[in-house]
Scaffold this motif. Structure first.
Motif, mmCIF file in Angstrom:
data_model
loop_
_atom_site.group_PDB
_atom_site.id
_atom_site.type_symbol
_atom_site.label_atom_id
_atom_site.label_comp_id
_atom_site.label_asym_id
_atom_site.label_seq_id
_atom_site.Cartn_x
_atom_site.Cartn_y
_atom_site.Cartn_z
ATOM 1 N N LEU A 1 0.805 -1.137 -0.073
ATOM 2 C CA LEU A 1 0.071 -0.044 0.012
ATOM 3 C C LEU A 1 0.761 1.346 0.027
ATOM 4 C CD1 LEU A 1 -2.824 1.500 0.332
ATOM 5 C CD2 LEU A 1 -2.691 1.026 2.756
ATOM 6 N N ASP A 2 1.895 1.180 0.732
ATOM 7 C CA ASP A 2 2.818 2.378 0.941
ATOM 8 C C ASP A 2 3.518 2.712 -0.407
ATOM 9 O OD1 ASP A 2 2.320 2.644 3.449
ATOM 10 O OD2 ASP A 2 4.113 1.701 4.406
ATOM 11 N N GLY A 3 3.909 1.741 -1.060
ATOM 12 C CA GLY A 3 4.728 1.893 -2.342
ATOM 13 C C GLY A 3 3.825 2.220 -3.479
ATOM 14 N N TRP A 4 2.659 1.926 -3.567
ATOM 15 C CA TRP A 4 1.645 2.477 -4.431
ATOM 16 C C TRP A 4 1.192 3.825 -4.211
ATOM 17 C CZ3 TRP A 4 -3.763 3.230 -2.614
ATOM 18 C CH2 TRP A 4 -4.712 3.686 -3.592
ATOM 19 N N ARG A 5 0.960 4.229 -2.856
ATOM 20 C CA ARG A 5 0.654 5.468 -2.484
ATOM 21 C C ARG A 5 1.943 6.497 -3.065
ATOM 22 N NH1 ARG A 5 -2.366 4.871 3.232
ATOM 23 N NH2 ARG A 5 -4.558 4.906 2.272
ATOM 24 N N ALA A 6 3.002 6.063 -2.502
ATOM 25 C CA ALA A 6 4.320 6.785 -2.956
ATOM 26 C C ALA A 6 4.486 6.931 -4.736
ATOM 27 C CB ALA A 6 5.550 6.186 -2.702
ATOM 28 N N ALA A 7 4.021 6.189 -5.332
ATOM 29 C CA ALA A 7 4.338 6.240 -6.883
ATOM 30 C C ALA A 7 3.123 7.161 -7.306
ATOM 31 C CB ALA A 7 4.044 4.810 -7.519
ATOM 32 N N LEU A 8 2.033 7.239 -6.957
ATOM 33 C CA LEU A 8 0.976 8.228 -7.451
ATOM 34 C C LEU A 8 1.401 9.571 -6.776
ATOM 35 C CD1 LEU A 8 -2.465 6.273 -6.441
ATOM 36 C CD2 LEU A 8 -1.103 6.307 -8.733
ATOM 37 N N ALA A 9 1.737 9.824 -5.520
ATOM 38 C CA ALA A 9 2.145 11.048 -5.025
ATOM 39 C C ALA A 9 3.246 11.570 -6.032
ATOM 40 C CB ALA A 9 2.452 10.950 -3.574
ATOM 41 N N ALA A 10 4.313 10.765 -6.107
ATOM 42 C CA ALA A 10 5.572 11.127 -6.999
ATOM 43 C C ALA A 10 5.229 11.798 -8.271
ATOM 44 C CB ALA A 10 6.542 10.161 -7.060
ATOM 45 N N GLN A 11 3.946 11.481 -8.855
ATOM 46 C CA GLN A 11 3.570 11.826 -10.153
ATOM 47 C C GLN A 11 2.238 12.648 -10.171
ATOM 48 O OE1 GLN A 11 3.693 9.071 -13.413
ATOM 49 N NE2 GLN A 11 5.298 7.846 -12.392
ATOM 50 N N ASP A 12 2.024 13.091 -8.891
ATOM 51 C CA ASP A 12 0.801 14.120 -8.546
ATOM 52 C C ASP A 12 -0.271 13.318 -9.117
ATOM 53 O OD1 ASP A 12 -0.441 16.131 -7.450
ATOM 54 O OD2 ASP A 12 -0.022 17.537 -9.366
ATOM 55 N N ARG A 13 -0.724 12.125 -9.005
ATOM 56 C CA ARG A 13 -1.791 11.549 -9.311
ATOM 57 C C ARG A 13 -2.884 11.106 -8.587
ATOM 58 N NH1 ARG A 13 -0.614 9.363 -14.508
ATOM 59 N NH2 ARG A 13 0.928 10.352 -15.279
ATOM 60 N N ARG A 14 -4.266 11.209 -8.881
ATOM 61 C CA ARG A 14 -5.131 11.086 -7.722
ATOM 62 C C ARG A 14 -5.007 9.660 -7.258
ATOM 63 N NH1 ARG A 14 -10.211 8.406 -8.020
ATOM 64 N NH2 ARG A 14 -10.055 7.838 -10.376
ATOM 65 N N GLU A 15 -5.502 9.533 -5.768
ATOM 66 C CA GLU A 15 -5.463 8.160 -5.101
ATOM 67 C C GLU A 15 -6.836 7.821 -4.930
ATOM 68 O OE1 GLU A 15 -4.696 6.799 -0.596
ATOM 69 O OE2 GLU A 15 -3.000 7.821 -1.452
ATOM 70 N N PRO A 16 -7.027 6.703 -5.709
ATOM 71 C CA PRO A 16 -8.492 6.278 -5.651
ATOM 72 C C PRO A 16 -8.886 5.675 -4.347
ATOM 73 C CG PRO A 16 -7.425 5.497 -7.642
ATOM 74 C CD PRO A 16 -6.371 6.107 -6.776
ATOM 75 N N PRO A 17 -10.151 5.401 -3.930
ATOM 76 C CA PRO A 17 -10.327 4.817 -2.899
ATOM 77 C C PRO A 17 -9.678 3.172 -2.850
ATOM 78 C CG PRO A 17 -12.522 5.857 -3.861
ATOM 79 C CD PRO A 17 -11.340 5.812 -4.625
#
Length: 344
Positions: A199-215
């Motif tokens: 979960l942490d890795g998924w969140r980090a990848a989305l945040a690094a590219q400024d992408r929306r984090e889905p539910p």
């Protein structure tokens, strides 16, 4: 008693020899050890332990489960321990027992193990933070902890199998790199350290590219829970990419998407985690990331044995296995008109 009779000494003298006590002559000590060897007394382990101060055994605490990840890591540890020349003693814990680790460690320490491997993938602390603060065991041997926070203090605590967050970040970046606007995550149960790392890795990848984090959608590692999640996700037309926290859930997810008329990968790309043997043979063959269980076990055991045999030396540095992304046919660019360029 047989050793005492063959050596021509009292049982108390035999006990003194085996406990390495003083006031035993070299001649008597030699006779007792020779008698123990002749009688096959634990293959002369007593004599070796007497000379080295060790029992040449390593204890393993592991969750009693047939799930692919923990079972594969345990097999890797068993193979690695055999290669070290140490004996292996395994104690299984039961999911849901907060005292399981402490009891298992106590049992192994009572058996005189020289080192302990903790392969316990669940946070049983009940406080949700995974600090293992409930485990109060006095441990006086080196400990190797696989893929989780150290559950207690010991003279040397070594970590192995960390890096699942980097693997999860890599598979999420793979999907973003294909042009998907964002990536949904089918997570594992959050009491599992492995599920939290992914979960942490998924969140980090989305945040690094400024992408929306889905539910978040949470499963229980099973294909059935992946299927249930897939029925839910299939109703959302914005879902074009899903990272499942293990391959079994990914396979169930793909089945549900297919039944709902969402083609993989034409409409929805799916990535798993583990590279279980069947992953290459499902339809479509599953893109996933391979966990290096054997490499983690071998590296960890090498460092643990070094800590046992060189108590004054600095610990060996852990080696970091490369991330092994296996790209197959379950991932592709998003459907026309749904990629990054159309939405930005």
């Amino acid at each position: 008693m047989d050793v005492a009779r063959l050596a021509g000494v009292s049982q108390k003298t035999v006990s003194r020899v085996f406990n390495n006590e003083a006031y035993v002559s070299a001649d008597v000590r030699g006779r007792v050890l020779a008698a123990a060897a002749e009688l096959g007394y634990r293959r002369n382990n007593a004599a070796r332990a007497l000379a080295s101060g060790r029992t040449r055994s390593i204890g393993v605490v592991t969750l009693g489960t047939a799930l692919y990840g923990p079972a594969s890591l345990l097999m890797g540890v068993e193979r690695a321990v055999r290669d070290t020349g140490y004996a292996l003693r395994v104690v299984n814990t039961v999911e849901g027992d907060p005292t399981g680790i402490a009891g298992a460690v106590d049992s192994l320490l009572d058996q005189g193990v020289d080192g302990i491997v903790i392969s316990e993938p669940i946070d049983e602390s009940g406080n949700g933070n995974g600090d293992g603060s409930e485990v109060s065991v006095q441990v006086d041997v080196p400990v190797l902890v696989c893929g989780a926070p150290p559950p207690f203090a010991a003279p040397k605590v070594l970590a192995a199998g960390v890096g699942a967050d980097l693997m999860a970040r890599t598979v999420t970046e793979h999907l973003l790199g294909l042009g998907h606007l964002t990536v949904h995550h089918l997570a594992g149960p959050q009491r599992w350290y492995a599920a939290r790392d992914r979960l942490d890795g998924w969140r980090a990848a989305l945040a690094a590219q400024d992408r929306r984090e889905p539910p978040l959608v949470e499963g229980d590692w099973s294909a059935a829970s992946g299927y249930a999640a897939g029925r839910e996700l299939a109703c959302d037309p914005d879902v074009t990419a899903v990272f499942a926290a293990n391959d079994d859930m990914a396979i169930g997810l793909i089945r549900a998407l297919a039944e709902a008329g969402r083609r993989v990968p034409d409409d929805v790309s799916v990535v798993g985690f583990d590279d279980i043997p069947v992953a290459a043979y499902v339809t479509p063959p599953l893109t996933t990331v391979r966990q290096p269980f054997d490499a983690v076990a071998q590296d960890g055991l090498k460092r643990l044995v070094h800590a046992i045999e060189n108590p004054q030396a600095d610990p060996l540095a852990a080696s970091e296995p490369p991330v092994d992304l296996i790209v197959r046919a379950s991932t592709a660019p998003p459907p026309a008109g749904r990629g990054t360029s159309a939405h930005h």
